[in-house]
Design a protein around this motif. Structure first.
Motif, mmCIF file in Angstrom:
data_model
loop_
_atom_site.group_PDB
_atom_site.id
_atom_site.type_symbol
_atom_site.label_atom_id
_atom_site.label_comp_id
_atom_site.label_asym_id
_atom_site.label_seq_id
_atom_site.Cartn_x
_atom_site.Cartn_y
_atom_site.Cartn_z
ATOM 1 N N PHE A 1 -2.015 4.938 9.652
ATOM 2 C CA PHE A 1 -1.247 3.651 9.190
ATOM 3 C C PHE A 1 -0.251 3.145 10.110
ATOM 4 O O PHE A 1 -0.156 2.155 10.429
ATOM 5 N N VAL A 2 0.163 3.971 10.988
ATOM 6 C CA VAL A 2 1.119 3.723 12.182
ATOM 7 C C VAL A 2 0.399 2.808 13.241
ATOM 8 O O VAL A 2 0.745 1.590 13.643
ATOM 9 N N ALA A 3 -0.946 3.086 13.503
ATOM 10 C CA ALA A 3 -1.765 2.527 14.505
ATOM 11 C C ALA A 3 -2.341 1.087 13.817
ATOM 12 O O ALA A 3 -2.335 0.258 14.777
ATOM 13 N N LEU A 4 -2.262 1.094 12.588
ATOM 14 C CA LEU A 4 -2.827 -0.166 12.013
ATOM 15 C C LEU A 4 -1.822 -0.995 11.431
ATOM 16 O O LEU A 4 -2.092 -1.886 10.539
ATOM 17 N N ALA B 1 7.071 6.113 13.075
ATOM 18 C CA ALA B 1 6.527 5.529 12.046
ATOM 19 C C ALA B 1 7.497 4.438 11.582
ATOM 20 O O ALA B 1 7.754 4.368 10.296
ATOM 21 N N GLY B 2 8.229 3.938 12.198
ATOM 22 C CA GLY B 2 9.027 2.917 11.824
ATOM 23 C C GLY B 2 8.926 1.796 10.947
ATOM 24 O O GLY B 2 9.743 0.975 10.193
ATOM 25 N N ALA B 3 7.581 1.489 11.149
ATOM 26 C CA ALA B 3 6.982 0.148 10.369
ATOM 27 C C ALA B 3 6.826 0.584 8.865
ATOM 28 O O ALA B 3 6.074 -0.290 8.131
ATOM 29 N N ILE B 4 6.691 1.970 8.718
ATOM 30 C CA ILE B 4 6.345 2.561 7.583
ATOM 31 C C ILE B 4 7.616 2.948 6.657
ATOM 32 O O ILE B 4 8.416 3.827 7.188
ATOM 33 N N THR B 5 7.765 2.494 5.346
ATOM 34 C CA THR B 5 8.814 3.055 4.611
ATOM 35 C C THR B 5 8.566 4.236 3.843
ATOM 36 O O THR B 5 7.533 4.560 3.188
ATOM 37 N N GLU C 1 -10.890 10.855 3.329
ATOM 38 C CA GLU C 1 -11.842 9.789 3.313
ATOM 39 C C GLU C 1 -11.532 8.445 2.950
ATOM 40 O O GLU C 1 -11.569 7.560 3.604
ATOM 41 N N VAL C 2 -11.057 8.641 1.622
ATOM 42 C CA VAL C 2 -11.036 7.115 1.027
ATOM 43 C C VAL C 2 -9.584 6.596 0.974
ATOM 44 O O VAL C 2 -9.356 5.385 0.524
ATOM 45 N N SER C 3 -8.583 7.408 1.334
ATOM 46 C CA SER C 3 -7.153 6.948 1.612
ATOM 47 C C SER C 3 -7.003 6.735 2.869
ATOM 48 O O SER C 3 -5.506 6.489 3.044
ATOM 49 N N SER C 4 -7.470 6.764 3.724
ATOM 50 C CA SER C 4 -7.155 6.288 5.458
ATOM 51 C C SER C 4 -6.953 4.931 5.145
ATOM 52 O O SER C 4 -7.036 4.047 4.526
ATOM 53 N N ALA C 5 -6.005 4.803 6.515
ATOM 54 C CA ALA C 5 -5.808 3.289 6.737
ATOM 55 C C ALA C 5 -6.839 2.320 6.815
ATOM 56 O O ALA C 5 -6.893 1.274 6.392
ATOM 57 N N VAL D 1 0.923 -1.176 -0.188
ATOM 58 C CA VAL D 1 -0.102 0.287 0.134
ATOM 59 C C VAL D 1 0.935 1.268 0.058
ATOM 60 O O VAL D 1 1.685 1.224 0.878
ATOM 61 N N ILE D 2 0.586 2.064 -0.947
ATOM 62 C CA ILE D 2 1.414 3.179 -1.038
ATOM 63 C C ILE D 2 0.453 4.497 -0.893
ATOM 64 O O ILE D 2 -0.635 4.447 -1.387
ATOM 65 N N PHE D 3 0.360 5.142 0.345
ATOM 66 C CA PHE D 3 -0.402 6.352 0.642
ATOM 67 C C PHE D 3 0.457 7.540 0.516
ATOM 68 O O PHE D 3 1.646 7.730 0.870
ATOM 69 N N ALA D 4 -0.164 8.693 -0.303
ATOM 70 C CA ALA D 4 0.688 9.790 -0.615
ATOM 71 C C ALA D 4 -0.095 10.951 0.101
ATOM 72 O O ALA D 4 -1.469 11.149 0.304
ATOM 73 N N VAL D 5 0.739 11.816 0.655
ATOM 74 C CA VAL D 5 0.140 12.940 1.478
ATOM 75 C C VAL D 5 1.056 14.276 0.901
ATOM 76 O O VAL D 5 2.038 14.187 0.048
ATOM 77 N N PRO D 6 0.122 15.468 0.764
ATOM 78 C CA PRO D 6 0.393 16.774 0.367
ATOM 79 C C PRO D 6 2.097 17.003 0.869
ATOM 80 O O PRO D 6 2.762 17.829 0.288
ATOM 81 N N GLY D 7 2.114 16.827 2.190
ATOM 82 C CA GLY D 7 3.514 17.260 2.705
ATOM 83 C C GLY D 7 3.597 16.824 4.252
ATOM 84 O O GLY D 7 2.696 16.658 4.965
#
Length: 156
Positions: free
Chosen positions: A56-59, A90-94, A145-149, A36-42
């Motif tokens: 994503f950290v929590a889940l 967020a060590g579990a996330i690249t 809404e649609v890109s949440s963990a 899963v690749i999730f993108a954020v504006p910044g």
């Protein structure tokens, strides 16, 4: 915009780790696995820091249990992404630093915020299996809404 069934674009990414600077390309990062690749504006921006990344950290353990690797993409440099990763535990996330926005543009998911911040990623999340997109969730402007963990877990 990239479509379901299409291959993720080739890209090299730079990472800052405790061992120093390293690089990996998209084939090594996404090949042979579900991601899963999730993108954020910044990095360090309000919704990104208070909701998107923390979800994503929590889940992260639930994604891992499904055999899914997590990647957070932003048009920021590798030093900023590393600092944000550490600040958010967020060590579990690249963290994928797309400094020039080339990967984001190749996906067709860039936006220009003008004087506010320049080229940024739209807020989105996708699922890819062996580098092929199997799901894509793009947020409407100003929405989360649609890109949440939780939304992405429901797709898996």
């Amino acid at each position: 915009m990239i479509k379901i069934g299409e291959q993720l674009p080739a890209q090299s990414f730079t990472f800052i780790t405790d061992a120093g600077k390293t690089e990996a390309d998209s084939t090594a990062l996404f090949g042979g696995k579900k991601v899963v690749i999730f993108a954020v504006p910044g990095a360090f921006t309000p919704t990104c820091s208070k909701a998107h990344l923390p979800g994503f950290v929590a889940l992260a353990d639930q994604f891992e249990a499904k055999g899914v690797s997590l990647y957070c993409l932003s048009v920021n440099d590798a030093f900023v992404m590393r600092a944000w990763q550490q600040a958010q535990n967020a060590g579990a996330i690249t963290m994928l630093a797309d400094g020039a926005g080339t990967f984001t543009q190749a996906l067709g998911l860039a936006k220009d915020t003008g004087e506010f911040g320049g080229l940024r990623a739209q807020r989105f999340a996708l699922v890819a299996d062996n580098g092929v997109v199997t799901a894509l969730q793009v947020e409407a402007p100003g929405k989360f809404e649609v890109s949440s963990a939780e939304a992405m877990l429901a797709l898996l």
